[in-house]
Design an enzyme around this catalytic site. Sequence first.
Site, PDB file in Angstrom:
ATOM      1  N   ARG A   1       0.649  -1.127  -0.051  1.00 37.38           N
ATOM      2  CA  ARG A   1       0.194  -0.096  -0.154  1.00 37.38           C
ATOM      3  C   ARG A   1       0.767   1.378   0.043  1.00 37.38           C
ATOM      4  O   ARG A   1       0.333   2.351  -0.222  1.00 37.38           O
ATOM      5  CB  ARG A   1      -0.820  -0.030   1.058  1.00 37.38           C
ATOM      6  CG  ARG A   1      -1.907  -0.898   0.959  1.00 37.38           C
ATOM      7  CD  ARG A   1      -3.086  -0.767   2.174  1.00 37.38           C
ATOM      8  NE  ARG A   1      -2.627  -1.378   3.243  1.00 37.38           N
ATOM      9  CZ  ARG A   1      -3.284  -1.541   4.464  1.00 37.38           C
ATOM     10  NH1 ARG A   1      -4.310  -0.472   4.637  1.00 37.38           N
ATOM     11  NH2 ARG A   1      -2.778  -2.327   5.498  1.00 37.38           N
TER      12      ARG A   1
ATOM     13  N   ARG B   1      24.620  23.827   4.853  1.00 33.91           N
ATOM     14  CA  ARG B   1      24.789  22.393   4.287  1.00 33.91           C
ATOM     15  C   ARG B   1      25.947  21.792   5.083  1.00 33.91           C
ATOM     16  O   ARG B   1      26.668  22.362   5.780  1.00 33.91           O
ATOM     17  CB  ARG B   1      25.140  22.704   2.981  1.00 33.91           C
ATOM     18  CG  ARG B   1      23.947  23.522   2.018  1.00 33.91           C
ATOM     19  CD  ARG B   1      24.238  23.542   0.521  1.00 33.91           C
ATOM     20  NE  ARG B   1      25.057  22.602  -0.144  1.00 33.91           N
ATOM     21  CZ  ARG B   1      25.922  22.664  -1.146  1.00 33.91           C
ATOM     22  NH1 ARG B   1      26.123  23.937  -1.905  1.00 33.91           N
ATOM     23  NH2 ARG B   1      26.265  21.633  -1.769  1.00 33.91           N
TER      24      ARG B   1
END
Length: 454
Positions: A18, A321
């Site tokens: 699913r 970052r």
Amino acid sequence: MSVRPCLFVVLAAGKGTRMKSSLPKVLHKVAGQSMLAHVLTTASRIEGGTIAVVAGPQMDAVATEAVRVVPGARIFEQSAQLGTADAVLAAKPALDEQDGGDVVVLFADTPLVRGEVIERLRAALDSGANIAVLGFRPKDPTGYGRLLIDDRGALTGIREEQDATAAERAIGLCNSGVMAFRVPRLSELLSRIGSANAKGEYYLTDAIEIARQQGLKATVVECDESDVLGVNTREQLAVAEGIWQARARSAFMRDGVTMVAPETVWLNFDTRIASDVSIEPNVIFGAGVTVEEGAQILGFCHIEGATIGKGARIGPFARFRPGARIGANVHIGNFVEVKNVTLGEGAKANHLSYLGDGSVGAGANIGAGTIFCNYDGYNKEKTEIGDGAFIGSNTSLVAPVKIGAGAYIGSGSVITKDVSPGALAIERSAQEERPGWAEKFRAVMSRRKAAQKR
């Protein structure tokens, strides 16, 4: 007092159809960490525990993740998905080694179960139960197995909804699937479970009635529905994420972190934030972030792989970052991106800059529009700026390059060579002025436009 050993059997064989994904269901992430890793981390923190993971065929990625999180985890394969009892029996060698000891069955797609809930389940065994089942009371019990309780409060059975009577379906106390056993020869008991039910599967829940036939005691320990939320769809994954985030925010705020709008702050499983840090709205923490005491994170920042020092002021709209190392009392302002750069104490980069690969000394000032030109298309090079240096606005520093301590760089320069400490470096073309040029240019262009319209 000695710690009673416990075997955790973590069921991770579900394919997750699913989820509509090629990735095994239990490897989908909550707060930046796989659901499997959440469950294994919780279990591994319980003293005296050993871990067995049951995966399906050709699920090497699941096995790899399990061993990454818990190097000593044992991996067993459930060759066919024939039900939860069959899955637990796939770990029969580990069960037999634990004969008579505690065995707790967990599910790798139930990532929010907390250690204190598991400890309460084991405490029920210490109080005389042979089997303890984690139960909860959902707003809508549809789809869940029901826990059958007698007049004395003992657990007499668990009925899957497909096999339940109308009266049993009216019961609000539901089965989470999480169970703890202190049963001699547990694998023999589980081997007696049959498949005479609507699905033709071997239900672990049938162990309750078999155990009672042997004179063993079973009980229920209730928990909050959020602790046992199972994830089978992307929607449920999002719900699990929301619950995890709410828990984490509350824990940080209890520990002295200010969040102006906590519902807009998104954390990672390994985020570390010290006391007296303040966080404005719409801040996202990715993996590997540490924020030290007294730092201020202004709105709309995105931070990953970074360390932010004491008293630093970040944002708004800053991006960090991996490798960003921000020293104490550093100021990083709006629309500044930092990647793999160390900034020394008191350094400032307040506006519209890219700092990539290098270092900025203590007290240095980076003017608006400064760019570390770190990449030539093949290699990344470093820019090194000394203590107290001043970098004028709109400067391009072409790496590899070193700017000495206390040096000044004139605004608008493109610096390609090292600059000595205390020196002034300017790189500009001579300014030329042509009187009357603009008026003549406009006249020429106006005549051309007029000619085009004829």
